[in-house]
Design a protein around this motif. Structure first.
Motif, short mmCIF file in Angstrom:
data_model
loop_
_atom_site.label_atom_id
_atom_site.label_comp_id
_atom_site.label_asym_id
_atom_site.label_seq_id
_atom_site.Cartn_x
_atom_site.Cartn_y
_atom_site.Cartn_z
N SER A 75 -21.02 12.89 -7.27
CA SER A 75 -22.13 13.41 -8.26
C SER A 75 -23.63 12.82 -7.62
O SER A 75 -23.50 11.68 -7.14
CB SER A 75 -21.60 13.22 -9.82
OG SER A 75 -21.61 11.82 -9.91
N ILE A 129 -9.59 17.94 -12.55
CA ILE A 129 -10.67 17.89 -11.63
C ILE A 129 -10.51 17.11 -10.50
O ILE A 129 -11.05 17.45 -9.21
CB ILE A 129 -12.17 17.85 -12.31
CG1 ILE A 129 -12.01 16.15 -12.85
CG2 ILE A 129 -12.50 18.71 -13.26
CD1 ILE A 129 -13.36 15.67 -13.34
N ILE A 133 -13.02 18.19 -7.64
CA ILE A 133 -14.27 18.68 -8.17
C ILE A 133 -14.84 17.49 -8.96
O ILE A 133 -14.06 16.62 -9.48
CB ILE A 133 -14.27 19.75 -9.51
CG1 ILE A 133 -13.63 20.94 -8.74
CG2 ILE A 133 -15.40 19.69 -10.09
CD1 ILE A 133 -13.45 22.13 -9.92
N ASN A 134 -15.99 17.09 -8.58
CA ASN A 134 -16.71 15.97 -9.04
C ASN A 134 -17.05 16.09 -10.69
O ASN A 134 -17.17 17.24 -11.21
CB ASN A 134 -17.85 15.49 -8.36
CG ASN A 134 -18.97 16.36 -8.21
OD1 ASN A 134 -18.95 17.61 -8.73
ND2 ASN A 134 -20.03 16.26 -7.57
N ASN A 158 -19.24 16.68 -12.86
CA ASN A 158 -20.78 17.02 -12.84
C ASN A 158 -21.20 17.59 -14.36
O ASN A 158 -20.34 17.55 -15.20
CB ASN A 158 -21.01 18.26 -11.97
CG ASN A 158 -20.04 19.55 -11.92
OD1 ASN A 158 -19.67 19.83 -13.21
ND2 ASN A 158 -19.30 19.87 -10.83
N MET A 165 -19.18 27.03 -8.23
CA MET A 165 -18.95 25.87 -8.21
C MET A 165 -19.06 25.55 -9.98
O MET A 165 -18.34 24.57 -10.35
CB MET A 165 -19.83 24.96 -7.76
CG MET A 165 -19.79 23.32 -7.74
SD MET A 165 -17.75 22.96 -7.49
CE MET A 165 -17.84 23.26 -5.85
N GLN A 192 -16.12 27.11 -11.61
CA GLN A 192 -14.75 26.48 -11.42
C GLN A 192 -14.82 25.16 -12.02
O GLN A 192 -13.85 24.64 -12.59
CB GLN A 192 -15.01 26.29 -9.86
CG GLN A 192 -14.46 27.66 -9.25
CD GLN A 192 -14.80 27.69 -7.46
OE1 GLN A 192 -14.69 26.37 -7.18
NE2 GLN A 192 -14.68 28.71 -7.17
N SER A 193 -16.09 24.53 -12.12
CA SER A 193 -15.82 23.24 -12.89
C SER A 193 -15.66 23.35 -14.23
O SER A 193 -14.93 22.60 -14.70
CB SER A 193 -17.63 22.36 -12.66
OG SER A 193 -17.71 22.37 -11.14
#
Length: 379
Positions: free
Chosen positions: A170, A251, A256-257, A259, A332, A335-336
């Motif tokens: 991130s 995540i 995924i970070n 965020n 993104m 999805q996050s």
């Protein structure tokens, strides 16, 4: 370069920081320090690419004016420099209207009369006696190297550095990496400041924890007023971390970070998980007031609310599935939110069904011991 996330906050979508020379040294040394700093930044795994447009090796001519000679010959230095600017740099002399539009008029020497240093000998300036004097008799030129543009930030010589976070990290991770490298590598007379969106993120980072803390306190007192107990709200609040654990597991599995979209989904998930806990605790409190013992009240409440909780939770997760498979510019973000919220909801429901009744039993027992009375209908 990618445009900033919020227009008006910087010119770059990644990190933006200002490197400062706080002692006003030479630009050559400043450039060397900046280049070494960039080398160290690009070696960090959190940084995909760090760069600057600042260069201190542009070929230039440094003009040295003989002020004493100019004064003796009656030449105004200001008028002389304005004349040189007119020849080489162009000046606006006026404008005119034609065909319904306004046109500006600029004055400048033709290219063949300003493309070489010796062309300075063909420029004359008038003194206070009306005589025309060549400007090359009042100044000398020396070929040097230096920055094309000199910037200052808070009165210090400065340059802008841009950096992009690496995949899986991130902007917060990248900013911490920059701060660590700056603390280890920058000399004592150099410093840095965040700017653009990075400055907004750095200033708002401490506010997030405060906002979460105030929200938890507000919910705690609201539940305390509802249950007329300072212990029972803890059964609701302490069940929420089960779902938060599921968010970070999901995540991490999806790559995924953490965020801003995940954090927005986190806030939404806290409300949904707390709602499930409130349903079980509320039914357990009603059973206890009806005369059941604490264990039977907790088990009966969990059994009665099991089907509604599972149905609503699975319906929520099913609604997030289309967001997990989106493509395009907003993929993104979708999805996050969806992956984090779905993972947190699933794990929160699975663990909550077993943990919430246990928490209720613990805090209901504490409540009755402290208050010294049973929570029954007769009370």
């Amino acid at each position: 370069f990618a445009r900033p996330t919020v227009q008006g906050f910087g010119d770059f979508s990644g990190l933006e920081l200002i490197l400062q020379d706080r002692l006003g040294g030479s630009y050559g040394d400043f450039s060397l320090v900046a280049d070494e700093f960039l080398v160290q930044l690009n070696q960090r795994p959190e940084i995909e690419n760090a760069f600057t447009s600042f260069k201190a090796n542009f070929p230039q001519y440094e003009v040295t004016i003989d002020y004493l000679k100019a004064k003796n010959m009656g030449v105004s230095v200001q008028a002389m420099m304005r004349t040189i600017q007119s020849y080489y740099g162009r000046v606006q002399t006026g404008d005119f209207n034609r065909f319904g539009r306004q046109y500006r008029v600029y004055m400048q020497s033709d290219v063949e009369y300003r493309d070489e240093p010796k062309s300075l000998g063909s420029i004359f300036v008038k003194n206070d006696q009306g005589e025309m004097l060549p400007v090359n008799t009042l100044m000398t030129m020396e070929r040097v190297y230096g920055p094309e543009i000199v910037n200052r930030y808070n009165l210090f010589n400065s340059l802008t550095i841009n950096a992009s976070p690496a995949q899986g990290y991130s902007t917060g991770d990248a900013m911490r990496a920059v701060e660590e490298v700056a603390a280890e590598q920058l000399p004592a007379n150099y410093g840095y400041e965040w700017t653009g969106m990075s400055l907004e993120e750095a200033e708002s980072g401490t506010q997030t924890a405060l906002i979460f803390l105030l929200s938890i306190i507000f919910v705690y007192f609201l539940l305390a007023a509802q249950y007329e107990s300072y212990f029972l709200p803890l059964a609701v609040l302490l069940s929420v971390p089960c779902g938060l654990l599921g968010v970070f597991i999901a995540i991490n599995i999806a790559g995924i970070n953490n965020n801003i979209y995940v954090q927005v989904g986190l806030i939404m998930l806290i409300g949904l998980l707390a709602k499930n806990a409130i349903l079980i605790v509320e039914f357990a409190v009603q059973n206890r007031r009806a005369g059941k013992n604490i264990f039977d009240a907790a088990v009966d409440a969990a059994r009665l609310r099991l089907r509604p909780i599972i149905m609503t939770s699975l319906a929520f997760v099913a609604g997030l599935i289309p967001l997990m498979t989106t493509t395009g510019s907003s993929a993104m973000g979708n999805q996050s939110v969806s992956v984090g919220a779905a993972g947190g909801m699933l794990l929160g429901v699975i663990l909550g069904i077993f943990i919430i009744p246990v928490l209720y039993m613990i805090f209901q027992t504490l409540h009755e011991k402290v208050s010294g009375k049973l929570m029954t209908e007769e009370d």
